[in-house]
Motif scaffolding. Structure first.
Motif, PDB file in Angstrom:
ATOM      1  N   HIS A  97     -40.929  37.435  60.083  1.00 42.03           N
ATOM      2  CA  HIS A  97     -40.962  38.455  59.043  1.00 42.03           C
ATOM      3  C   HIS A  97     -41.357  37.777  57.739  1.00 42.03           C
ATOM      4  CE1 HIS A  97     -39.875  41.883  56.593  1.00 42.03           C
ATOM      5  NE2 HIS A  97     -39.540  42.564  57.676  1.00 42.03           N
ATOM      6  N   GLU A 100     -45.433  40.097  51.893  1.00 41.70           N
ATOM      7  CA  GLU A 100     -46.882  40.286  51.952  1.00 41.70           C
ATOM      8  C   GLU A 100     -47.620  39.281  51.072  1.00 41.70           C
ATOM      9  OE1 GLU A 100     -50.180  43.888  51.767  1.00 41.70           O
ATOM     10  OE2 GLU A 100     -48.218  44.157  50.828  1.00 41.70           O
ATOM     11  N   ALA A 103     -48.131  36.316  53.321  1.00 45.24           N
ATOM     12  CA  ALA A 103     -48.607  36.526  54.688  1.00 45.24           C
ATOM     13  C   ALA A 103     -50.054  36.081  54.861  1.00 45.24           C
ATOM     14  CB  ALA A 103     -48.448  37.992  55.083  1.00 45.24           C
ATOM     15  N   SER A 104     -50.942  36.559  53.977  1.00 50.38           N
ATOM     16  CA  SER A 104     -52.354  36.222  54.139  1.00 50.38           C
ATOM     17  C   SER A 104     -52.664  34.836  53.602  1.00 50.38           C
ATOM     18  CB  SER A 104     -53.220  37.271  53.438  1.00 50.38           C
ATOM     19  OG  SER A 104     -52.902  37.339  52.062  1.00 50.38           O
ATOM     20  N   GLN A 126     -44.272  40.664  61.022  1.00 52.28           N
ATOM     21  CA  GLN A 126     -43.814  41.856  60.319  1.00 52.28           C
ATOM     22  C   GLN A 126     -43.845  41.570  58.818  1.00 52.28           C
ATOM     23  OE1 GLN A 126     -40.048  43.437  62.255  1.00 52.28           O
ATOM     24  NE2 GLN A 126     -40.179  41.452  63.247  1.00 52.28           N
ATOM     25  N   VAL A 127     -44.147  42.588  58.028  1.00 57.41           N
ATOM     26  CA  VAL A 127     -44.243  42.427  56.578  1.00 57.41           C
ATOM     27  C   VAL A 127     -43.286  43.398  55.900  1.00 57.41           C
ATOM     28  CG1 VAL A 127     -45.766  42.626  54.576  1.00 57.41           C
ATOM     29  CG2 VAL A 127     -46.646  41.652  56.709  1.00 57.41           C
ATOM     30  N   THR A 129     -39.882  43.671  52.574  1.00 64.40           N
ATOM     31  CA  THR A 129     -39.102  43.093  51.479  1.00 64.40           C
ATOM     32  C   THR A 129     -38.155  42.026  52.006  1.00 64.40           C
ATOM     33  OG1 THR A 129     -37.261  44.649  51.670  1.00 64.40           O
ATOM     34  CG2 THR A 129     -39.159  45.351  50.349  1.00 64.40           C
ATOM     35  N   THR A 147     -39.832  34.587  52.906  1.00 64.90           N
ATOM     36  CA  THR A 147     -39.777  35.681  51.944  1.00 64.90           C
ATOM     37  C   THR A 147     -39.388  35.169  50.561  1.00 64.90           C
ATOM     38  OG1 THR A 147     -38.889  37.919  51.624  1.00 64.90           O
ATOM     39  CG2 THR A 147     -37.345  36.239  52.365  1.00 64.90           C
ATOM     40  N   TYR A 199     -38.168  44.804  45.410  1.00 66.20           N
ATOM     41  CA  TYR A 199     -38.741  43.481  45.632  1.00 66.20           C
ATOM     42  C   TYR A 199     -38.130  42.493  44.638  1.00 66.20           C
ATOM     43  CZ  TYR A 199     -42.253  45.345  48.803  1.00 66.20           C
ATOM     44  OH  TYR A 199     -42.878  45.943  49.866  1.00 66.20           O
ATOM     45  N   SER A 224     -48.153  47.337  48.241  1.00 68.55           N
ATOM     46  CA  SER A 224     -49.231  46.701  49.002  1.00 68.55           C
ATOM     47  C   SER A 224     -49.958  45.654  48.168  1.00 68.55           C
ATOM     48  CB  SER A 224     -50.226  47.766  49.477  1.00 68.55           C
ATOM     49  OG  SER A 224     -51.434  47.171  49.918  1.00 68.55           O
ATOM     50  N   LEU A 225     -50.057  44.445  48.703  1.00 70.48           N
ATOM     51  CA  LEU A 225     -50.773  43.392  48.003  1.00 70.48           C
ATOM     52  C   LEU A 225     -52.253  43.726  47.887  1.00 70.48           C
ATOM     53  CD1 LEU A 225     -50.852  40.596  46.714  1.00 70.48           C
ATOM     54  CD2 LEU A 225     -51.093  39.629  49.004  1.00 70.48           C
ATOM     55  N   ASP A 226     -52.826  44.331  48.922  1.00 73.92           N
ATOM     56  CA  ASP A 226     -54.248  44.677  48.875  1.00 73.92           C
ATOM     57  C   ASP A 226     -54.519  45.688  47.760  1.00 73.92           C
ATOM     58  OD1 ASP A 226     -56.979  44.594  50.044  1.00 73.92           O
ATOM     59  OD2 ASP A 226     -56.577  46.703  50.453  1.00 73.92           O
TER      60      ASP A 226
END
Length: 323
Positions: A97, A100, A103-104, A126-127, A129, A147, A199, A224-226
């Protein structure tokens, strides 16, 4: 074994809230599924489901079983992986977990290399908080978590702890990049995109800016980070992220990283966590070691980040003098 199968089938019924949909998902006949549920009810000596014209509804006993079942099935899966380890098998799965924001930038390269090294081990990412991460560790639905600001829990252990400076991410030539543009009194006049208050990084920003008497209120509140990236690039909003989360954009020159004022230092705690009382499988232990190796240069990069902050501030002074 029949009881374990029946428990698994009951969990699918609870998730689908329909015997017919659960049977289709399990690829068995609805009558076979109903028989398994009936056997489980016989074993529990209590009805678990009530069937009606609008579908099924859990009884009080069914709700009690459903509440405990997720962790039980996860633990059984974990035991199965440990048994595979005893047999010398290097297969199975591992679940992590992650926040985000890492993650990338951090995880994907590690997971790609890990999958190439252990092609028979599947990886589930999994992404969410930090609270989501702790809950996933507590209910055994993941093997580890990476995290920001892991909340304290008696059931988890932080095996790696890093302090990562956060930067103001902006388009080039944004006023925040000019001399004095990142002063505390100037920051409140910009449009910001920040994650919600659930967060850890957001609560930290709120606490630090409030303490400085310059509370930052975001124009956009986005998890969302994106989407944060898009609002920075397209709408000209300011974001707050570690440099690693925008490494490609920084290298391309599409964004710049501006340090926060010395009176408003914003940094995050990046924590690699595991369950305190759970023996790791071979897959989980191997991935944890790979992650710890990947985090070492990131920790060493704190010195580099400090040098970058100093260089940026010197350049602002030079620009201010030349103007």
């Amino acid at each position: 074994m029949a009881k374990i199968v029946a428990l698994h089938h009951f969990a699918v019924v609870v998730r689908c809230n329909s015997l017919r949909e659960a049977a289709a998902q399990l690829d068995i006949h609805p009558n076979v599924l109903a028989r398994h549920i009936a056997q489980l009810e016989y074993h529990m000596n209590a009805p678990l489901l009530e069937r009606g014209p609008l579908g099924i509804r859990l009884t009080a006993a069914g709700e009690l079983l459903a509440a405990k079942l997720g962790r039980t099935i996860n633990e059984l899966d974990h035991v199965a992986r440990l048994i595979d380890d005893l047999k010398g098998l290097r297969s199975g799965g591992v679940s992590i977990h992650a926040a985000e924001g890492v993650a990338s930038a951090i995880l994907l390269p590690v997971l790609t290399a890990f999958s190439a090294k252990f092609p028979r081990i599947s990886v589930k990412l999994q992404v969410g908080t930090a609270r989501d991460a702790v809950r996933a560790l507590e209910d055994a639905s993941c093997d580890m978590a990476l995290t920001f600001f892991a909340p304290p829990s008696a059931t988890i252990t932080v095996v790696k702890h890093l302090r990562l400076p956060q930067f103001i991410i902006a388009r080039p030539h944004h006023p925040v990049t000019l001399p004095g543009g990142a002063a505390p009194q100037a920051l409140t006049g910009y449009e910001w995109v920040l994650p919600g208050m659930d967060y850890g990084v957001r609560t930290h920003i709120d606490r630090v800016s409030t303490a400085a008497g310059r509370r930052i209120v975001p124009r956009y509140e986005v998890a969302s980070l994106d989407l944060q990236r898009q609002l920075i690039l397209r709408a000209g909003a300011l974001g707050v992220l570690p440099r690693a989360a925008m490494a490609d954009e920084l290298a391309a020159g599409s964004v710049v990283a501006v340090p926060f004022p010395e009176t408003m230092p914003v940094e995050t705690s990046l924590d690699l966590c595991i369950a305190r009382d759970r023996q790791p499988s071979f897959a989980a232990d191997s991935l944890r070691r790979e992650l710890e190796r990947a985090l070492r240069p990131l920790q060493a990069g704190d010195t580099e980040s400090g040098a970058q902050v100093a260089d940026f501030r010197r350049s602002q002074v030079t620009l201010g003098q030349s103007s």
